[in-house]
Motif scaffolding. Sequence first.
Motif, PDB file in Angstrom:
ATOM      1  N   ASP A  16       1.024  -1.151  -0.049  1.00  0.00           N
ATOM      2  CA  ASP A  16      -0.137  -0.131  -0.085  1.00  0.00           C
ATOM      3  C   ASP A  16       0.897   1.327  -0.027  1.00  0.00           C
ATOM      4  O   ASP A  16       0.407   2.417   0.236  1.00  0.00           O
ATOM      5  CB  ASP A  16      -0.840   0.056   1.120  1.00  0.00           C
ATOM      6  CG  ASP A  16      -0.189  -0.117   2.486  1.00  0.00           C
ATOM      7  OD1 ASP A  16       0.958  -0.128   2.574  1.00  0.00           O
ATOM      8  OD2 ASP A  16      -1.182   0.148   3.521  1.00  0.00           O
ATOM      9  N   HIS A  17       2.064   1.033  -0.030  1.00  0.00           N
ATOM     10  CA  HIS A  17       3.220   2.219  -0.454  1.00  0.00           C
ATOM     11  C   HIS A  17       3.537   3.092   0.832  1.00  0.00           C
ATOM     12  O   HIS A  17       4.335   3.848   1.060  1.00  0.00           O
ATOM     13  CB  HIS A  17       2.662   3.296  -1.154  1.00  0.00           C
ATOM     14  CG  HIS A  17       2.104   3.061  -2.434  1.00  0.00           C
ATOM     15  ND1 HIS A  17       1.674   3.698  -3.491  1.00  0.00           N
ATOM     16  CD2 HIS A  17       2.025   1.678  -3.015  1.00  0.00           C
ATOM     17  CE1 HIS A  17       1.154   3.197  -4.552  1.00  0.00           C
ATOM     18  NE2 HIS A  17       1.276   1.839  -4.452  1.00  0.00           N
ATOM     19  N   ALA A  18       2.866   2.167   2.194  1.00  0.00           N
ATOM     20  CA  ALA A  18       3.358   2.959   3.406  1.00  0.00           C
ATOM     21  C   ALA A  18       4.326   1.844   4.229  1.00  0.00           C
ATOM     22  O   ALA A  18       4.374   0.664   3.945  1.00  0.00           O
ATOM     23  CB  ALA A  18       1.950   3.006   4.287  1.00  0.00           C
ATOM     24  N   LEU A  19       4.728   2.579   5.069  1.00  0.00           N
ATOM     25  CA  LEU A  19       5.513   1.688   6.339  1.00  0.00           C
ATOM     26  C   LEU A  19       4.805   2.104   7.467  1.00  0.00           C
ATOM     27  O   LEU A  19       4.171   3.177   7.857  1.00  0.00           O
ATOM     28  CB  LEU A  19       6.815   2.167   6.396  1.00  0.00           C
ATOM     29  CG  LEU A  19       7.898   2.015   5.273  1.00  0.00           C
ATOM     30  CD1 LEU A  19       7.673   3.217   4.467  1.00  0.00           C
ATOM     31  CD2 LEU A  19       9.128   1.450   5.593  1.00  0.00           C
ATOM     32  N   HIS A  40       6.773   6.574  -0.549  1.00  0.00           N
ATOM     33  CA  HIS A  40       6.892   5.749  -1.722  1.00  0.00           C
ATOM     34  C   HIS A  40       5.381   6.060  -2.553  1.00  0.00           C
ATOM     35  O   HIS A  40       4.395   6.325  -2.023  1.00  0.00           O
ATOM     36  CB  HIS A  40       7.288   4.517  -1.593  1.00  0.00           C
ATOM     37  CG  HIS A  40       8.618   4.116  -0.787  1.00  0.00           C
ATOM     38  ND1 HIS A  40       9.749   4.369  -1.781  1.00  0.00           N
ATOM     39  CD2 HIS A  40       8.957   4.059   0.140  1.00  0.00           C
ATOM     40  CE1 HIS A  40      10.707   4.127  -0.995  1.00  0.00           C
ATOM     41  NE2 HIS A  40      10.314   3.981   0.293  1.00  0.00           N
ATOM     42  N   LYS A  41       5.639   5.945  -4.029  1.00  0.00           N
ATOM     43  CA  LYS A  41       4.632   5.945  -4.906  1.00  0.00           C
ATOM     44  C   LYS A  41       4.366   4.654  -5.358  1.00  0.00           C
ATOM     45  O   LYS A  41       3.267   4.545  -6.098  1.00  0.00           O
ATOM     46  CB  LYS A  41       5.071   6.834  -6.076  1.00  0.00           C
ATOM     47  CG  LYS A  41       5.289   8.298  -5.904  1.00  0.00           C
ATOM     48  CD  LYS A  41       4.302   9.172  -5.111  1.00  0.00           C
ATOM     49  CE  LYS A  41       4.571  10.504  -4.721  1.00  0.00           C
ATOM     50  NZ  LYS A  41       4.258  11.157  -3.401  1.00  0.00           N
ATOM     51  N   GLU A  42       5.060   3.611  -4.846  1.00  0.00           N
ATOM     52  CA  GLU A  42       5.035   2.077  -5.317  1.00  0.00           C
ATOM     53  C   GLU A  42       5.205   1.440  -4.108  1.00  0.00           C
ATOM     54  O   GLU A  42       5.454   2.044  -3.188  1.00  0.00           O
ATOM     55  CB  GLU A  42       5.952   1.735  -6.441  1.00  0.00           C
ATOM     56  CG  GLU A  42       5.631   2.690  -7.786  1.00  0.00           C
ATOM     57  CD  GLU A  42       4.192   2.129  -8.564  1.00  0.00           C
ATOM     58  OE1 GLU A  42       3.950   0.945  -8.046  1.00  0.00           O
ATOM     59  OE2 GLU A  42       3.688   2.757  -9.117  1.00  0.00           O
ATOM     60  N   TRP A  43       5.127   0.040  -4.168  1.00  0.00           N
ATOM     61  CA  TRP A  43       5.372  -1.089  -3.014  1.00  0.00           C
ATOM     62  C   TRP A  43       6.585  -0.800  -2.512  1.00  0.00           C
ATOM     63  O   TRP A  43       7.675  -0.354  -3.037  1.00  0.00           O
ATOM     64  CB  TRP A  43       5.296  -2.216  -3.540  1.00  0.00           C
ATOM     65  CG  TRP A  43       3.934  -2.833  -4.065  1.00  0.00           C
ATOM     66  CD1 TRP A  43       2.848  -2.057  -4.311  1.00  0.00           C
ATOM     67  CD2 TRP A  43       3.560  -4.193  -4.660  1.00  0.00           C
ATOM     68  NE1 TRP A  43       1.936  -2.798  -4.963  1.00  0.00           N
ATOM     69  CE2 TRP A  43       2.528  -4.313  -5.139  1.00  0.00           C
ATOM     70  CE3 TRP A  43       4.502  -5.287  -4.409  1.00  0.00           C
ATOM     71  CZ2 TRP A  43       1.729  -5.161  -5.451  1.00  0.00           C
ATOM     72  CZ3 TRP A  43       3.849  -6.738  -4.953  1.00  0.00           C
ATOM     73  CH2 TRP A  43       2.699  -6.415  -5.455  1.00  0.00           C
ATOM     74  N   VAL A  44       6.580  -0.887  -1.201  1.00  0.00           N
ATOM     75  CA  VAL A  44       7.881  -0.716  -0.244  1.00  0.00           C
ATOM     76  C   VAL A  44       8.417  -2.056  -0.561  1.00  0.00           C
ATOM     77  O   VAL A  44       7.905  -3.231  -0.038  1.00  0.00           O
ATOM     78  CB  VAL A  44       7.476  -0.579   1.102  1.00  0.00           C
ATOM     79  CG1 VAL A  44       8.729  -0.472   2.329  1.00  0.00           C
ATOM     80  CG2 VAL A  44       6.903   1.132   1.180  1.00  0.00           C
ATOM     81  N   SER A  57      13.990   3.338   3.779  1.00  0.00           N
ATOM     82  CA  SER A  57      13.259   2.305   2.972  1.00  0.00           C
ATOM     83  C   SER A  57      13.461   2.451   1.539  1.00  0.00           C
ATOM     84  O   SER A  57      14.026   3.519   1.023  1.00  0.00           O
ATOM     85  CB  SER A  57      11.792   2.461   3.278  1.00  0.00           C
ATOM     86  OG  SER A  57      11.174   3.869   2.847  1.00  0.00           O
ATOM     87  N   GLY A  58      13.348   1.202   0.862  1.00  0.00           N
ATOM     88  CA  GLY A  58      13.468   1.180  -0.696  1.00  0.00           C
ATOM     89  C   GLY A  58      12.190   0.771  -1.427  1.00  0.00           C
ATOM     90  O   GLY A  58      11.418  -0.063  -0.589  1.00  0.00           O
ATOM     91  N   GLY A  59      11.901   1.151  -2.276  1.00  0.00           N
ATOM     92  CA  GLY A  59      10.590   0.789  -2.986  1.00  0.00           C
ATOM     93  C   GLY A  59      10.967   0.432  -4.725  1.00  0.00           C
ATOM     94  O   GLY A  59      11.742   0.772  -5.349  1.00  0.00           O
ATOM     95  N   MET A  60       9.647  -0.053  -5.264  1.00  0.00           N
ATOM     96  CA  MET A  60       9.702  -0.346  -6.475  1.00  0.00           C
ATOM     97  C   MET A  60       9.505   1.071  -7.343  1.00  0.00           C
ATOM     98  O   MET A  60       9.494   0.770  -8.570  1.00  0.00           O
ATOM     99  CB  MET A  60       8.283  -1.219  -6.880  1.00  0.00           C
ATOM    100  CG  MET A  60       8.417  -2.561  -6.224  1.00  0.00           C
ATOM    101  SD  MET A  60       6.956  -3.371  -6.512  1.00  0.00           S
ATOM    102  CE  MET A  60       7.259  -4.005  -8.390  1.00  0.00           C
ATOM    103  N   ASP A  61       9.353   2.228  -6.744  1.00  0.00           N
ATOM    104  CA  ASP A  61       9.436   3.351  -7.514  1.00  0.00           C
ATOM    105  C   ASP A  61      10.970   3.830  -7.742  1.00  0.00           C
ATOM    106  O   ASP A  61      11.076   4.856  -8.032  1.00  0.00           O
ATOM    107  CB  ASP A  61       8.838   4.520  -6.442  1.00  0.00           C
ATOM    108  CG  ASP A  61       9.083   4.624  -5.031  1.00  0.00           C
ATOM    109  OD1 ASP A  61      10.039   3.804  -4.821  1.00  0.00           O
ATOM    110  OD2 ASP A  61       8.617   5.456  -4.353  1.00  0.00           O
ATOM    111  N   SER A  62      11.635   3.193  -7.445  1.00  0.00           N
ATOM    112  CA  SER A  62      13.449   3.455  -7.692  1.00  0.00           C
ATOM    113  C   SER A  62      14.032   4.220  -6.654  1.00  0.00           C
ATOM    114  O   SER A  62      15.285   4.773  -6.928  1.00  0.00           O
ATOM    115  CB  SER A  62      13.561   3.681  -8.961  1.00  0.00           C
ATOM    116  OG  SER A  62      13.031   2.972 -10.117  1.00  0.00           O
ATOM    117  N   SER A  83      13.724  -1.140  -9.403  1.00  0.00           N
ATOM    118  CA  SER A  83      13.306  -1.227  -8.120  1.00  0.00           C
ATOM    119  C   SER A  83      14.459  -1.265  -7.331  1.00  0.00           C
ATOM    120  O   SER A  83      15.366  -2.055  -7.733  1.00  0.00           O
ATOM    121  CB  SER A  83      12.418  -2.293  -8.028  1.00  0.00           C
ATOM    122  OG  SER A  83      11.182  -2.039  -8.849  1.00  0.00           O
ATOM    123  N   VAL A  84      14.446  -0.817  -6.107  1.00  0.00           N
ATOM    124  CA  VAL A  84      15.255  -1.077  -5.034  1.00  0.00           C
ATOM    125  C   VAL A  84      14.997  -2.558  -4.446  1.00  0.00           C
ATOM    126  O   VAL A  84      13.929  -2.570  -3.822  1.00  0.00           O
ATOM    127  CB  VAL A  84      15.346   0.125  -3.888  1.00  0.00           C
ATOM    128  CG1 VAL A  84      16.384  -0.129  -2.798  1.00  0.00           C
ATOM    129  CG2 VAL A  84      15.632   1.340  -4.487  1.00  0.00           C
TER     130      VAL A  84
END
Length: 121
Positions: A16-19, A40-44, A57-62, A83-84
């Motif tokens: 949901d893009h949140a932690l 994040h704008k994409e999955w964490v 944190s890293g995400g699929m939003d690079s 993606s990270v």
Amino acid sequence: GSLNPARTHFVIGGTDHALYEIDIATGRKTRTLYTKTFGHKEWVTCVTHAPDGRCVSGGMDSKLCLWDARGTRATDLVGHAGSVSAVAVGGTTAVSASYDKTIRLWSLAPVGRNREQLGVM
């Protein structure tokens, strides 16, 4: 997920893009790390803590987000083109790996100083 240095809370991220920061003693959510302005704008995909209590944190939003130890503000660390997949912190340096086939080193300078990319491998 990641356990904070004081071992009182852990942080998990998701689709949901949140932690979410969870109090270990009570099992209750104490903080949501995501707003329309920060996060994040994409999955964490990964998260870890720095020794001073901030988390990265890293995400699929690079991108990586460097979250304040309290509150919901984050600084974006941008440089990956994919993606990270992993992040680790040692002292004031973060290391991130990405599906763009690079490993990047980041300075986690104290608040008020420049945060810069230290290198790419």
